[in-house]
Design a protein around this motif. Structure first.
Motif, PDB file in Angstrom:
ATOM      1  N   THR A 175      81.371  14.714 -23.368  1.00  0.00           N
ATOM      2  CA  THR A 175      80.259  13.754 -23.305  1.00  0.00           C
ATOM      3  C   THR A 175      80.616  12.467 -24.022  1.00  0.00           C
ATOM      4  O   THR A 175      80.317  11.360 -23.543  1.00  0.00           O
ATOM      5  CB  THR A 175      78.995  14.366 -23.926  1.00  0.00           C
ATOM      6  N   ALA A 176      81.256  12.583 -25.176  1.00  0.00           N
ATOM      7  CA  ALA A 176      81.625  11.395 -25.939  1.00  0.00           C
ATOM      8  C   ALA A 176      82.601  10.513 -25.163  1.00  0.00           C
ATOM      9  O   ALA A 176      82.466   9.279 -25.154  1.00  0.00           O
ATOM     10  CB  ALA A 176      82.221  11.799 -27.280  1.00  0.00           C
ATOM     11  N   TRP A 177      83.585  11.139 -24.501  1.00  0.00           N
ATOM     12  CA  TRP A 177      84.518  10.344 -23.695  1.00  0.00           C
ATOM     13  C   TRP A 177      83.794   9.688 -22.520  1.00  0.00           C
ATOM     14  O   TRP A 177      84.078   8.531 -22.166  1.00  0.00           O
ATOM     15  CB  TRP A 177      85.656  11.211 -23.167  1.00  0.00           C
ATOM     16  N   ALA A 214      85.081  15.338 -32.292  1.00  0.00           N
ATOM     17  CA  ALA A 214      84.482  16.487 -31.606  1.00  0.00           C
ATOM     18  C   ALA A 214      85.570  17.387 -31.011  1.00  0.00           C
ATOM     19  O   ALA A 214      85.450  18.618 -31.040  1.00  0.00           O
ATOM     20  CB  ALA A 214      83.520  16.007 -30.523  1.00  0.00           C
ATOM     21  N   GLY A 217      77.686  11.755 -28.562  1.00  0.00           N
ATOM     22  CA  GLY A 217      78.960  12.449 -28.685  1.00  0.00           C
ATOM     23  C   GLY A 217      78.895  13.665 -29.581  1.00  0.00           C
ATOM     24  O   GLY A 217      79.490  14.702 -29.294  1.00  0.00           O
ATOM     25  N   ALA A 225      82.076   5.763 -29.922  1.00  0.00           N
ATOM     26  CA  ALA A 225      82.023   6.945 -29.060  1.00  0.00           C
ATOM     27  C   ALA A 225      83.406   7.573 -28.925  1.00  0.00           C
ATOM     28  O   ALA A 225      83.548   8.808 -28.936  1.00  0.00           O
ATOM     29  CB  ALA A 225      81.460   6.573 -27.692  1.00  0.00           C
ATOM     30  N   ALA A 267      75.231   6.059 -29.247  1.00  0.00           N
ATOM     31  CA  ALA A 267      76.495   6.517 -28.671  1.00  0.00           C
ATOM     32  C   ALA A 267      77.119   7.624 -29.509  1.00  0.00           C
ATOM     33  O   ALA A 267      77.643   8.617 -28.975  1.00  0.00           O
ATOM     34  CB  ALA A 267      77.461   5.335 -28.546  1.00  0.00           C
ATOM     35  N   THR A 268      77.055   7.470 -30.835  1.00  0.00           N
ATOM     36  CA  THR A 268      77.628   8.487 -31.719  1.00  0.00           C
ATOM     37  C   THR A 268      76.848   9.793 -31.633  1.00  0.00           C
ATOM     38  O   THR A 268      77.433  10.883 -31.557  1.00  0.00           O
ATOM     39  CB  THR A 268      77.633   7.970 -33.171  1.00  0.00           C
ATOM     40  N   THR A 314      84.201   9.393 -32.086  1.00  0.00           N
ATOM     41  CA  THR A 314      83.434  10.639 -32.138  1.00  0.00           C
ATOM     42  C   THR A 314      84.049  11.686 -31.220  1.00  0.00           C
ATOM     43  O   THR A 314      84.083  12.880 -31.540  1.00  0.00           O
ATOM     44  CB  THR A 314      81.976  10.381 -31.734  1.00  0.00           C
ATOM     45  N   ALA A 315      84.551  11.243 -30.056  1.00  0.00           N
ATOM     46  CA  ALA A 315      85.195  12.185 -29.138  1.00  0.00           C
ATOM     47  C   ALA A 315      86.416  12.831 -29.781  1.00  0.00           C
ATOM     48  O   ALA A 315      86.655  14.048 -29.614  1.00  0.00           O
ATOM     49  CB  ALA A 315      85.602  11.454 -27.852  1.00  0.00           C
TER      50      ALA A 315
END
Length: 537
Positions: free
Chosen positions: A46-48, A101, A39, A94, A35-36, A97-98
């Motif tokens: 993508t992460a969201w 990012a 993202g 995730a 998942a990370t 990470t979002a």
């Protein structure tokens, strides 16, 4: 009477060990890692999307687990609850990470791409040379250094800024700077080549115009490194001196280029990088010395040794990752409790990804985790199975450790280098007896270099013979025919080599697999050959 071991070297004992391993944290770590990485590679949107998808799936699994609680059987509730926990943890990572990012995508430096601006950067490591003469516009050598953005000057004023950057600069004025120093310079930021949460790749113009003082710890560590380098050069030959510096400190700047190429071709480059094995050896030595003091003092002193070694070899993300992996390997070796090692590895991966999500797309991190997991899970099972067949234990362990660590990292090496060493297992088996003596003796010499120079000379001289052996193993193995074969780089190379490994292991382990492989090959040839002969293939 004990029956024969199962095919592939996995006997009944090995299968029981595998069943007893607690893989829940390891499973969560794998899911969180995926998942990370999605993202980091795909960006905030993508992460969201990943966070929403796995979060909804996790909520559904939690509902299933709650409803299963009223039923007689607890198995389905446990499975659903575990799945819900894994998915919800992945959702949290995730989402985190979002956020990171998004911060990278909206960083103020992105609006300054292509413009010369004054900035301040805190260095995360030592500037390292990336080429000789001809790399710069004036024919001067260049260096590369990673750092953290601190300020940007726009409109005549300095404004606070953050974000990871990579700086390309002339060697003059940059070589010799230490981690933790803040440098001010004029540079031109540009979009980074890799998606790893780096906000900019900066081309510096000239030497820094402001440089902060290094910390006391970094000054002490730099003094130890320079004294150790001079000691090795004075006592050992050129190739041996460069290798010992690489084994102890991960400093390969003193290795002759030909020797460096031979280590690469022989699959021995991991020896000259600060890896988990370095920490395991050094900490194992400290633990052996202080163990009579009792468990708690021994644990405290070993932890202090880890901190000191991290400062000495530079506290970069790769070094901190290696320290964690080395301590996990040491835990498995000292305690002999395989059940604890795998959950510890899973927890370490989760902690490292929470601290630095960019590790999810780092090849070094992938190889460290894969090698550590293989040594914790696969190596003991293979050793047990081969012992049942009457193989000598010392030779078995050396071959198994080299084979397992090499097999699981081949796909990653192929992806990043476009080549695979066919002699890596042989080279690592031959090198194994000399690695620990050279590393441990070199570490002792480095510790004595500043306080007892003549004793340090005697100690480092004893590292000469094992270093000589390692140099000649690399030279001989690299000179063998077909020592290194080329494969496609990137994902294609990883998939190709992984399929080859699975095929070879399956061929060895299962008679049914061999028959299936033969039939599939015959069927493929039956289709391809006529088409080729008739001009359609």
């Amino acid at each position: 009477m004990t029956g024969p071991p199962a095919a592939g070297g996995v006997d009944g004992t090995g299968e029981q060990i595998l069943r007893r391993l607690d893989a829940r944290l390891a499973t969560a770590a794998c899911a969180v890692w995926c998942a990370t990485a999605a993202g980091v590679w795909g960006g905030a949107a993508t992460a969201w999307g990943v966070a929403l998808a796995v979060g909804a799936s996790g909520a559904a699994a939690a509902v299933v687990a709650w409803r299963a609680g009223a039923r007689p059987g607890a198995c389905s509730r446990t499975a659903a609850g575990t799945l819900a926990a894994v998915l919800l943890a992945s959702c949290g990572f995730a989402a985190a990470t979002a956020v990171r990012a998004h911060a990278v995508e909206t960083n103020p430096v992105t609006g300054l791409y292509g413009r010369w601006v004054h900035m301040t950067v805190r260095l995360d490591g030592d500037p390292r040379r990336i080429g000789g003469v001809g790399q710069g516009h004036s024919g001067s050598p260049r260096v590369l250094v990673h750092g953290e953005l601190r300020t940007l000057r726009t409109g005549g004023r300095d404004h606070a800024a953050t974000g990871a950057v990579v700086v390309f600069a002339p060697a003059d004025g940059w070589i010799g700077l230490l981690p933790g120093q803040q440098v001010g310079f004029y540079g031109r930021p540009a979009a980074p080549d890799r998606r790893d949460l780096t906000v900019a790749a900066i081309r510096a113009r000239g030497s820094p115009n402001t440089v902060s003082d290094p910390s006391l710890l970094q000054r002490v560590a730099s003094g130890v490194r320079s004294r150790f380098a001079a000691l090795c050069a004075r006592v050992l030959g050129a190739r041996e001196a460069g290798l010992v510096r690489g084994l102890v400190l991960g400093d390969v700047s003193g290795m002759p280029p030909q020797t460096d190429q031979q280590f690469t071709a022989a699959g021995l480059t991991h020896l000259t990088a600060v890896s988990g094995s370095n920490f395991a050896l050094v900490c194992g030595l400290v633990l052996l010395v202080v163990r009579p003091l009792g468990p708690r003092p021994a644990a405290v002193l070993t932890a202090l040794a880890v901190v000191g070694f991290v400062v000495l070899v530079r506290p970069s993300p790769s070094v901190l990752r290696a320290a964690v992996m080395g301590l996990i390997g040491l835990l498995a070796l000292v305690t002999g409790r395989r059940r604890q090692a795998l959950p510890a590895l899973g927890a370490a991966v989760l902690a490292l990804l929470a601290w630095k999500p960019a590790l999810s797309v780092d090849a070094g991190f992938a190889m460290s985790v894969a090698a550590t997991a293989a040594l914790v899970v696969l190596a003991p099972v293979w050793v047990d199975g081969l012992r049942e067949r009457g193989r000598p234990s010392v030779l078995v362990q050396a071959v198994v450790v080299a084979s397992v660590a090499d097999l699981v990292t081949i796909p990653v090496v192929a992806a990043i280098s476009g080549g695979v060493s066919t002699v890596a297992v042989l080279a690592n088996v031959l090198a194994a007896p000399a690695v620990a003596p050279a590393t441990v003796v070199g570490a002792v010499a480095a510790a004595l270099a500043g306080v007892w120079p003549w004793a340090a000379e005697l100690v480092v001289a004893s590292a000469g013979p094992p270093a000589w052996w390692l140099v000649h193993v690399a030279e001989w193995c690299a000179g063998l025919p077909w020592a290194r074969i080329a494969v496609p780089d990137g994902a294609a190379g990883a998939v190709l080599t992984a399929a080859a490994i699975v095929g070879v292991c399956g061929w060895y382990a299962s008679r049914r697999f061999r028959w299936c492989a033969v039939m599939a090959t015959v069927a493929a040839e039956a289709v391809w050959l006529p088409a080729h002969w008739t001009g359609f293939g």
